[in-house]
Design a protein around this motif. Structure first.
Motif, mmCIF file in Angstrom:
data_model
loop_
_atom_site.group_PDB
_atom_site.id
_atom_site.type_symbol
_atom_site.label_atom_id
_atom_site.label_comp_id
_atom_site.label_asym_id
_atom_site.label_seq_id
_atom_site.Cartn_x
_atom_site.Cartn_y
_atom_site.Cartn_z
ATOM 1 N N ASN A 1 -2.515 -28.697 15.034
ATOM 2 C CA ASN A 1 -3.213 -27.602 13.985
ATOM 3 C C ASN A 1 -4.071 -28.309 12.722
ATOM 4 O OD1 ASN A 1 -2.812 -25.343 15.773
ATOM 5 N ND2 ASN A 1 -0.808 -25.041 14.674
ATOM 6 N N ASN A 2 -3.120 -29.371 12.474
ATOM 7 C CA ASN A 2 -4.072 -30.260 11.070
ATOM 8 C C ASN A 2 -5.056 -30.772 11.597
ATOM 9 O OD1 ASN A 2 -2.044 -29.254 9.510
ATOM 10 N ND2 ASN A 2 -0.641 -31.139 9.841
ATOM 11 N N PHE A 3 -5.026 -31.223 12.967
ATOM 12 C CA PHE A 3 -6.290 -31.866 13.670
ATOM 13 C C PHE A 3 -7.450 -30.892 13.487
ATOM 14 C CE2 PHE A 3 -8.017 -33.645 17.503
ATOM 15 C CZ PHE A 3 -8.433 -34.909 16.869
ATOM 16 N N LYS A 4 -7.222 -29.700 14.209
ATOM 17 C CA LYS A 4 -8.090 -28.831 14.361
ATOM 18 C C LYS A 4 -8.735 -28.264 13.019
ATOM 19 C CE LYS A 4 -6.569 -25.644 17.263
ATOM 20 N NZ LYS A 4 -5.848 -24.758 18.210
ATOM 21 N N LYS A 5 -7.893 -28.234 12.030
ATOM 22 C CA LYS A 5 -8.234 -27.710 10.801
ATOM 23 C C LYS A 5 -9.124 -28.751 10.058
ATOM 24 C CE LYS A 5 -6.605 -25.641 6.668
ATOM 25 N NZ LYS A 5 -5.396 -25.381 5.881
ATOM 26 N N ARG A 6 -8.767 -29.843 10.170
ATOM 27 C CA ARG A 6 -9.530 -30.832 9.478
ATOM 28 C C ARG A 6 -11.019 -31.130 10.367
ATOM 29 N NH1 ARG A 6 -7.790 -37.219 9.428
ATOM 30 N NH2 ARG A 6 -9.677 -37.952 8.338
ATOM 31 N N TRP A 7 -11.058 -31.055 11.425
ATOM 32 C CA TRP A 7 -12.207 -31.122 12.043
ATOM 33 C C TRP A 7 -12.911 -29.906 12.377
ATOM 34 C CZ3 TRP A 7 -11.739 -35.312 16.363
ATOM 35 C CH2 TRP A 7 -11.448 -36.504 15.875
ATOM 36 N N ASN A 8 -12.576 -28.645 11.929
ATOM 37 C CA ASN A 8 -13.196 -27.618 12.066
ATOM 38 C C ASN A 8 -13.217 -27.181 13.588
ATOM 39 O OD1 ASN A 8 -13.882 -24.963 11.044
ATOM 40 N ND2 ASN A 8 -15.968 -25.855 10.853
ATOM 41 N N ILE A 9 -12.371 -27.326 14.181
ATOM 42 C CA ILE A 9 -12.263 -27.036 15.700
ATOM 43 C C ILE A 9 -11.413 -25.863 16.218
ATOM 44 C CG2 ILE A 9 -11.677 -28.061 17.890
ATOM 45 C CD1 ILE A 9 -11.751 -30.892 16.603
ATOM 46 N N THR A 10 -11.966 -24.951 16.839
ATOM 47 C CA THR A 10 -11.557 -23.872 17.183
ATOM 48 C C THR A 10 -10.555 -23.761 18.175
ATOM 49 O OG1 THR A 10 -13.648 -23.328 18.513
ATOM 50 C CG2 THR A 10 -13.545 -22.568 16.233
ATOM 51 N N SER A 11 -10.534 -24.644 19.415
ATOM 52 C CA SER A 11 -9.814 -24.380 20.556
ATOM 53 C C SER A 11 -9.043 -25.622 21.000
ATOM 54 C CB SER A 11 -10.517 -23.761 21.722
ATOM 55 O OG SER A 11 -11.441 -24.730 22.216
ATOM 56 N N ASN A 12 -8.062 -25.695 21.668
ATOM 57 C CA ASN A 12 -7.395 -26.920 22.153
ATOM 58 C C ASN A 12 -8.486 -27.639 23.391
ATOM 59 O OD1 ASN A 12 -5.245 -26.797 20.696
ATOM 60 N ND2 ASN A 12 -4.151 -25.712 22.447
ATOM 61 N N TRP A 13 -9.262 -26.880 23.788
ATOM 62 C CA TRP A 13 -10.138 -27.352 25.055
ATOM 63 C C TRP A 13 -11.261 -28.300 24.276
ATOM 64 C CZ3 TRP A 13 -10.752 -28.276 29.732
ATOM 65 C CH2 TRP A 13 -11.963 -28.524 30.361
ATOM 66 N N GLN A 14 -11.539 -27.976 23.278
ATOM 67 C CA GLN A 14 -12.667 -28.627 22.225
ATOM 68 C C GLN A 14 -12.161 -29.719 21.792
ATOM 69 O OE1 GLN A 14 -14.154 -26.277 18.986
ATOM 70 N NE2 GLN A 14 -16.128 -27.773 18.826
ATOM 71 N N VAL A 15 -10.942 -29.754 21.509
ATOM 72 C CA VAL A 15 -9.983 -31.060 21.265
ATOM 73 C C VAL A 15 -10.241 -32.152 22.118
ATOM 74 C CG1 VAL A 15 -7.957 -32.121 20.417
ATOM 75 C CG2 VAL A 15 -8.636 -30.109 19.375
ATOM 76 N N PHE A 16 -9.821 -31.613 23.454
ATOM 77 C CA PHE A 16 -9.842 -32.216 24.558
ATOM 78 C C PHE A 16 -11.237 -32.890 24.965
ATOM 79 C CE2 PHE A 16 -10.490 -32.315 29.365
ATOM 80 C CZ PHE A 16 -9.623 -33.468 29.739
ATOM 81 N N ILE A 17 -12.097 -32.033 24.878
ATOM 82 C CA ILE A 17 -13.647 -32.594 25.062
ATOM 83 C C ILE A 17 -14.036 -33.757 24.246
ATOM 84 C CG2 ILE A 17 -16.073 -31.947 25.190
ATOM 85 C CD1 ILE A 17 -14.307 -30.953 27.536
ATOM 86 N N ILE A 18 -13.814 -33.211 23.005
ATOM 87 C CA ILE A 18 -13.933 -34.412 21.794
ATOM 88 C C ILE A 18 -13.348 -35.594 22.348
ATOM 89 C CG2 ILE A 18 -13.547 -34.937 19.574
ATOM 90 C CD1 ILE A 18 -14.215 -31.893 19.071
ATOM 91 N N LEU A 19 -12.056 -35.612 22.707
ATOM 92 C CA LEU A 19 -11.285 -36.817 22.852
ATOM 93 C C LEU A 19 -11.811 -37.567 24.287
ATOM 94 C CD1 LEU A 19 -7.594 -35.853 21.849
ATOM 95 C CD2 LEU A 19 -9.230 -37.192 20.627
#
Length: 108
Positions: free
Chosen positions: A2-20
């Motif tokens: 959640n800190n990762f998503k908040k820091r990068w202003n990401i809304t979903s786990n799927w978006q985190v996956f795509i970014i990685l």
């Protein structure tokens, strides 16, 4: 996470996956493409000292990485995230004028 998503202003786990995934593909691709670019200029391990070849190889990876990061971000529909990331990186290198230039030319 959640800190990762908040820091990068990401809304979903799927978006985190795509970014990685984009970061992984970009790193591998930039390292892979640097060798043919060097050979295009006649620089190869066989005809140049390793003391010259490897520093040039590493230096060349950097600009190729920057271009590919935005390209793959576009392909994977994360352009806004990677463009903001790229501008932040350029500003930290005192090259923020490059991001400003492209923003002024291609503003939405």
């Amino acid at each position: 996470m959640n800190n990762f998503k908040k820091r990068w202003n990401i809304t979903s786990n799927w978006q985190v996956f795509i970014i990685l995934i984009v970061f992984a593909i970009t790193g591998s691709s930039s390292a892979y493409l640097s060798k043919p670019v060097l050979s295009l200029f006649g620089i190869a391990k066989e005809n140049v000292s390793g003391w010259i070849y490897y520093p040039l190889y590493i230096i060349l990876i950097f600009p190729i990485y920057q271009v590919l990061l935005v390209f793959f971000g576009f392909v994977f529909r994360q352009f806004d995230f990677f463009w903001a990331f790229e501008k932040k990186m350029l500003r930290s290198l005192k090259l923020g004028w490059i991001g400003d230039f492209f923003d002024s030319k291609f503003k939405k």
